[in-house]
Design a protein around this motif. Structure first.
Motif, PDB file in Angstrom:
ATOM      1  N   GLN A  27       0.821  -1.210   0.000  1.00 26.98           N
ATOM      2  CA  GLN A  27       0.000   0.000   0.000  1.00 26.98           C
ATOM      3  C   GLN A  27       0.854   1.259   0.000  1.00 26.98           C
ATOM      4  N   ILE A  28       1.918   1.254   0.756  1.00 22.50           N
ATOM      5  CA  ILE A  28       2.770   2.435   0.828  1.00 22.50           C
ATOM      6  C   ILE A  28       3.152   2.895  -0.555  1.00 22.50           C
ATOM      7  N   CYS A  29       3.919   2.070  -1.214  1.00 19.22           N
ATOM      8  CA  CYS A  29       4.525   2.511  -2.445  1.00 19.22           C
ATOM      9  C   CYS A  29       3.636   2.233  -3.633  1.00 19.22           C
ATOM     10  N   PHE A  30       2.845   1.181  -3.536  1.00 19.61           N
ATOM     11  CA  PHE A  30       1.959   0.862  -4.649  1.00 19.61           C
ATOM     12  C   PHE A  30       0.987   2.002  -4.914  1.00 19.61           C
ATOM     13  N   ASN A  31       0.427   2.532  -3.835  1.00 21.55           N
ATOM     14  CA  ASN A  31      -0.521   3.636  -4.006  1.00 21.55           C
ATOM     15  C   ASN A  31       0.157   4.868  -4.584  1.00 21.55           C
TER      16      ASN A  31
ATOM     17  N   ARG B 131      12.902  -2.534   5.654  1.00 23.57           N
ATOM     18  CA  ARG B 131      13.995  -1.723   5.130  1.00 23.57           C
ATOM     19  C   ARG B 131      13.455  -0.500   4.380  1.00 23.57           C
ATOM     20  N   ILE B 132      12.346  -0.693   3.683  1.00 19.50           N
ATOM     21  CA  ILE B 132      11.753   0.431   2.956  1.00 19.50           C
ATOM     22  C   ILE B 132      11.224   1.476   3.933  1.00 19.50           C
ATOM     23  N   MET B 133      10.499   0.973   4.940  1.00 22.35           N
ATOM     24  CA  MET B 133       9.968   1.888   5.959  1.00 22.35           C
ATOM     25  C   MET B 133      11.090   2.688   6.591  1.00 22.35           C
ATOM     26  N   ALA B 134      12.185   2.025   6.896  1.00 25.49           N
ATOM     27  CA  ALA B 134      13.322   2.697   7.516  1.00 25.49           C
ATOM     28  C   ALA B 134      13.830   3.807   6.600  1.00 25.49           C
ATOM     29  N   ASP B 139       6.661   7.426  10.136  1.00 27.98           N
ATOM     30  CA  ASP B 139       6.095   6.402  11.006  1.00 27.98           C
ATOM     31  C   ASP B 139       4.866   5.783  10.350  1.00 27.98           C
ATOM     32  N   LEU B 140       4.396   4.705  10.944  1.00 26.04           N
ATOM     33  CA  LEU B 140       3.352   3.899  10.336  1.00 26.04           C
ATOM     34  C   LEU B 140       2.083   4.700  10.073  1.00 26.04           C
ATOM     35  N   ASP B 141       1.692   5.516  11.042  1.00 26.55           N
ATOM     36  CA  ASP B 141       0.455   6.281  10.895  1.00 26.55           C
ATOM     37  C   ASP B 141       0.540   7.241   9.727  1.00 26.55           C
ATOM     38  N   GLU B 142       1.676   7.916   9.623  1.00 29.20           N
ATOM     39  CA  GLU B 142       1.830   8.895   8.560  1.00 29.20           C
ATOM     40  C   GLU B 142       1.781   8.208   7.198  1.00 29.20           C
ATOM     41  N   ILE B 143       2.449   7.058   7.121  1.00 29.32           N
ATOM     42  CA  ILE B 143       2.435   6.281   5.880  1.00 29.32           C
ATOM     43  C   ILE B 143       1.009   5.872   5.530  1.00 29.32           C
TER      44      ILE B 143
END
Lengths: 165, 165
Positions: A27-31, B131-134, B139-143
């Motif tokens: 979802q992160i990057c796909f969107n 690794r991508i998140m890093a 943070d998770l909520d913002e993403i």
DNA sequence: GGCAATTTGGTTGCGCGCAATTCAATTGCG
DNA sequence: CGCAATTGAATTGCGCGCAACCAAATTGCC
């Protein structure tokens, strides 16, 4: 065959821990990727009259704003390198919108300038932003906010790549 | 020559009305486009070990989640058509990660399934999201919030294109 | 059954986006 | 000055992303 306008919802039935990660990741990057391509689709329609692709439109935007620029500077503005810009600029030159000439002061540098025709195209481009905004259905503040976040995101990602991961 | 990690700031000196529009317009979609490419760059690094490109990774994600799917369904999940998927799947098949076979029930359809090797790759892919998140530093909520907005944006843009502008 | 319309994938062509390489011009250092 | 290192563009190669077109299978309508 063309892409389906509305893809299946990215949600899935099982919330297993590891699966969750892989789906969230999607979802992160796909969107982001999908939104970028969707934008491209809108621009494709809107820019058809002008005879420009979206990357070509971006180049013209920079040239309209700055007048004449060496390829290097153009690339810095657009986050693109000569591998992308050289053929693109050649096409713009063939279309008569742009002229390229070696700088006299530094023979390595190539100055890119809009032609009369290229400069004239600016008038017709003025309506583009409004049409794009309308297509998003977002208001100005939301767009601005999104823009800011994305800018931060890009900076962070570029830094991460530069640091080797 | 490679793209400069930090492009020049998109702000410019003169806030003329029309110019403003053209520059804001650039920020809207340009930042999105840039972020998408920046993500691609991070994935390029992270996925190198797995021997996958980012679009190939997305295909494998869907297959890991759903098992076997016809090309059509795959395309709906990913917002891609056969013009993109056919050669991509051929490469995945050559790499031994995927098998394609005509459906017996409907000879038009081609079922895509991960091979043993393709399924096994999933274990190594589990560390990718972290690794991508890093790399994003978000943070998770913002993403999640960003994801939601982008999803809405994509839907709006697709609708606009479908409606002919 | 028979024929048109639809569905599904594949192919072709073109334009990015980017890594890698090459080449010429320039800079810098001794 | 002389020569190595750096810089700026161009070129090559490859993988998308998508429009346009095609072929085969299926469906639907009479």
């Amino acid at each position: 065959m063309t892409a389906t306008p509305s893809p299946l919802p990215a949600t899935a039935p099982l919330p297993g821990a590891a699966d969750d990660w892989l789906r969230l990741d999607q979802q992160i990057c796909f969107n982001l990727n999908a939104a970028s391509r969707a934008f491209n689709g809108v621009y494709r329609v809107v820019l058809k009259d002008l005879g420009l692709t979206y990357p070509q439109y971006l180049v013209m935007l920079v040239l309209w704003e700055h007048g004449t620029l060496p390829v290097k500077r153009l690339g810095e503005h657009l986050r693109l390198d000569s591998g992308t810009l050289s053929p693109l600029l050649k096409r713009l030159e063939t279309a008569g919108l742009v002229r390229r000439e070696r700088s006299a002061r530094d023979e390595r540098s190539v100055e890119v300038r809009p032609t009369e025709e290229g400069a004239a195209l600016r008038r017709r481009a003025l309506e583009v932003p409004r049409r794009i905004m309308a297509a998003t259905g977002f208001d100005l503040d939301e767009i601005r906010d999104l823009s800011t976040r994305l800018h931060r995101l890009t900076a962070a990602l570029d830094t991460a790549v530069a640091d080797g991961a």
